[in-house]
Design an enzyme around this catalytic site. Structure first.
Site, short mmCIF file in Angstrom:
data_model
loop_
_atom_site.label_atom_id
_atom_site.label_comp_id
_atom_site.label_asym_id
_atom_site.label_seq_id
_atom_site.Cartn_x
_atom_site.Cartn_y
_atom_site.Cartn_z
N SER A 22 0.85 -1.19 0.00
CA SER A 22 0.00 0.00 0.00
C SER A 22 0.89 1.25 0.00
O SER A 22 1.98 1.23 0.58
CB SER A 22 -0.85 -0.05 1.27
OG SER A 22 -2.01 0.69 1.15
N CYS A 25 3.49 7.27 2.75
CA CYS A 25 4.33 8.46 2.80
C CYS A 25 5.52 8.20 3.72
O CYS A 25 5.34 7.67 4.82
CB CYS A 25 3.56 9.63 3.37
SG CYS A 25 2.37 10.33 2.23
N ALA A 57 2.00 8.61 -1.82
CA ALA A 57 1.34 9.79 -2.37
C ALA A 57 2.39 10.77 -2.88
O ALA A 57 3.20 11.28 -2.10
CB ALA A 57 0.48 10.45 -1.29
N TYR A 180 -8.23 14.19 1.54
CA TYR A 180 -7.41 15.07 0.69
C TYR A 180 -8.27 15.68 -0.41
O TYR A 180 -9.49 15.47 -0.45
CB TYR A 180 -6.19 14.29 0.16
CG TYR A 180 -5.31 13.82 1.31
CD1 TYR A 180 -4.83 14.74 2.24
CD2 TYR A 180 -5.01 12.48 1.50
CE1 TYR A 180 -4.05 14.33 3.33
CE2 TYR A 180 -4.23 12.06 2.58
CZ TYR A 180 -3.76 12.98 3.49
OH TYR A 180 -3.00 12.58 4.55
C1 FMN Z 1 3.47 5.38 7.35
C2 FMN Z 1 2.18 5.39 6.57
C3 FMN Z 1 2.07 6.23 5.47
C4 FMN Z 1 0.90 6.21 4.69
N1 FMN Z 1 0.84 6.96 3.54
C5 FMN Z 1 -0.21 6.81 2.69
C6 FMN Z 1 -0.17 7.37 1.39
O1 FMN Z 1 0.83 7.93 0.94
N2 FMN Z 1 -1.27 7.21 0.61
C7 FMN Z 1 -2.37 6.51 1.04
O2 FMN Z 1 -3.35 6.41 0.29
N3 FMN Z 1 -2.40 5.93 2.25
C8 FMN Z 1 -1.33 6.03 3.06
N4 FMN Z 1 -1.32 5.36 4.26
C9 FMN Z 1 -2.43 4.44 4.57
C10 FMN Z 1 -2.06 3.02 4.14
O3 FMN Z 1 -1.81 2.92 2.75
C11 FMN Z 1 -3.15 2.00 4.54
O4 FMN Z 1 -4.32 2.30 3.83
C12 FMN Z 1 -3.46 2.03 6.05
O5 FMN Z 1 -2.26 2.10 6.80
C13 FMN Z 1 -4.24 0.78 6.47
O6 FMN Z 1 -3.52 -0.38 6.14
P1 FMN Z 1 -2.67 -1.21 7.26
O7 FMN Z 1 -3.62 -1.56 8.36
O8 FMN Z 1 -2.19 -2.43 6.49
O9 FMN Z 1 -1.55 -0.36 7.75
C14 FMN Z 1 -0.18 5.37 5.06
C15 FMN Z 1 -0.06 4.57 6.20
C16 FMN Z 1 1.10 4.56 6.94
C17 FMN Z 1 1.20 3.64 8.13
#
Ligand code: FMN
Length: 353
Positions: A22, A25, A57, A180
């Site tokens: 996923s 950032c 992103a 956003y």
């Molecule tokens: C460090 C970090 C940075 C993230 N940056 C983005 C991003 O750039 N774009 C986005 O759509 N989601 C971003 N997310 C959300 C994740 O892509 C994901 O949707 C969210 O963490 C839930 O998934 P998980 O439970 O596997 O962590 C970020 C999450 C984390 C932890």
């Protein structure tokens, strides 16, 4: 036969398995330009065996960054820095993807590990923009976008899509989630416009769909386009699942191949029932009712859980974020658990159990 480890075709692109890193950032860019951190971070996840790695992103304009450390994709230098990273990921068998974004009224903040506070203009930040002059709680009041600025923003997304293709990315994701800019046009909580871009659902969807149309025109026909949405705002009177289903039908009609089903982010205090797979039911409804492939995301950490999501038809692929930070080799471990061939990189083959 594991479904998680079955190949996945999207247009001409074939993922070796259905595990997606996923977008995350890193807040480690300088003037939007990727550096050694990005090379190692993204490269490690490609080496770890994921079918696709989506770069964080990447802002379509300087004001579209969440923080001064965000990646950007609005100039030549940024494109050039991403090119070898995309090539390396491809060389390791992972489809190189990238997310393009504009943070709207949630832009201009410090990186989370630097406190994450809103940075006003003059204190390292800048004037934010949004569909309406309605601030995100605790942040500055955004300037309401006029039609000329909206046209420029649509073009900024389009130019970034062209740069993503020339940098060698094979999957592009438009960020329409997490409060956003594009999400803030969709949600009635943030869009209070009285012109043809606000009010009823069809009006609120208009600008995001114009961006999609314009991007799809320049993004190569044989490459897949995805959109990440917040399927629900988790707030009474906010964006909801029926709206997401309607939006996804519009996206499918416009040549979008995949809806990445996240949620939340439009307000800071929504009550979100966090738990394993808390968003997968939304991916399932959209997949069935909008007839489009979906990516499930959110607290997916266990290989059997991931396999279950796919086998029960909730989604076509799974995206993992934090678990991939804990373990870049998650796909290799998951394959062993599910009895599939682990995607070991050749130089590591002596480590095979
Ligand atoms: C460090 C970090 C940075 C993230 N940056 C983005 C991003 O750039 N774009 C986005 O759509 N989601 C971003 N997310 C959300 C994740 O892509 C994901 O949707 C969210 O963490 C839930 O998934 P998980 O439970 O596997 O962590 C970020 C999450 C984390 C932890």
């Amino acid at each position: 036969m594991s479904r998680l480890f079955s190949p996945w075709s999207l247009r001409k692109v074939v993922l070796r398995n259905r595990i997606v890193v996923s977008p995350m950032c890193q807040y480690m860019a300088t003037e939007g330009v990727a550096g050694e951190w990005h090379r190692v971070h993204l490269g490690s996840r490609a080496v770890g065996g994921a079918g696709m790695v989506i770069v964080e992103a990447s802002a379509v304009s300087p004001e579209g960054r969440i923080s001064p450390g965000d990646l950007g994709l609005w100039n030549e230098e940024q494109e050039a820095a991403l090119k070898p990273i995309a090539a390396f990921m491809r060389s390791q068998g992972a489809v190189p993807g990238i997310q393009i974004a504009h943070a709207g009224r949630k832009a201009s903040t410090a990186a989370p590990f630097l406190g994450g506070k809103f940075l006003p203009p003059g204190a390292g930040g800048w004037q934010t923009v949004a569909p309406s002059a309605v601030p995100f709680a605790g942040y500055g009041v955004p300037a309401e976008l006029d039609l000329v600025q909206m046209t420029r923003l649509r073009e900024a997304f389009t130019h970034s899509a062209v740069r993503a293709a020339s940098a060698g990315f094979e999957f592009l994701e438009i960020h329409m989630a997490h409060g956003y800019l594009l999400h803030s046009f969709l949600s009635p909580l943030s869009n209070r416009r009285t012109d043809s871009y606000g009010g009823p659902l069809s009006h609120r969807m208009r600008f995001p769909l114009e961006v999609v149309d314009s991007v799809r025109k320049v993004w190569p026909d044989d490459l897949p386009l995805g959109v990440r949405i917040s399927t629900v705002d988790w707030v009474e009177g906010g964006w909801d699942l029926p709206s997401s289903i309607a939006l996804s039908q519009e996206l499918a009609a416009r040549g979008v191949d995949l809806v990445d089903c996240s949620s939340g982010g439009i307000v800071p205090d929504a009550k979100i029932p966090l738990g394993p797979g808390y968003q997968t039911a939304f991916a399932e409804r959209i997949r069935k009712e909008s007839k489009i492939a979906t990516l499930a995301v959110g607290m997916i950490t266990d290989p059997v859980q991931a396999e279950h999501i796919l086998v029960t038809g909730q989604a076509d692929g799974v995206a993992l974020a934090r678990e991939m930070l804990r373990d870049p080799y998650w796909p290799i471990h998951a394959a062993a658990r599910l009895g599939a061939e682990p995607p070991w990189p050749a130089p590591y083959s002596r480590a095979k159990g």
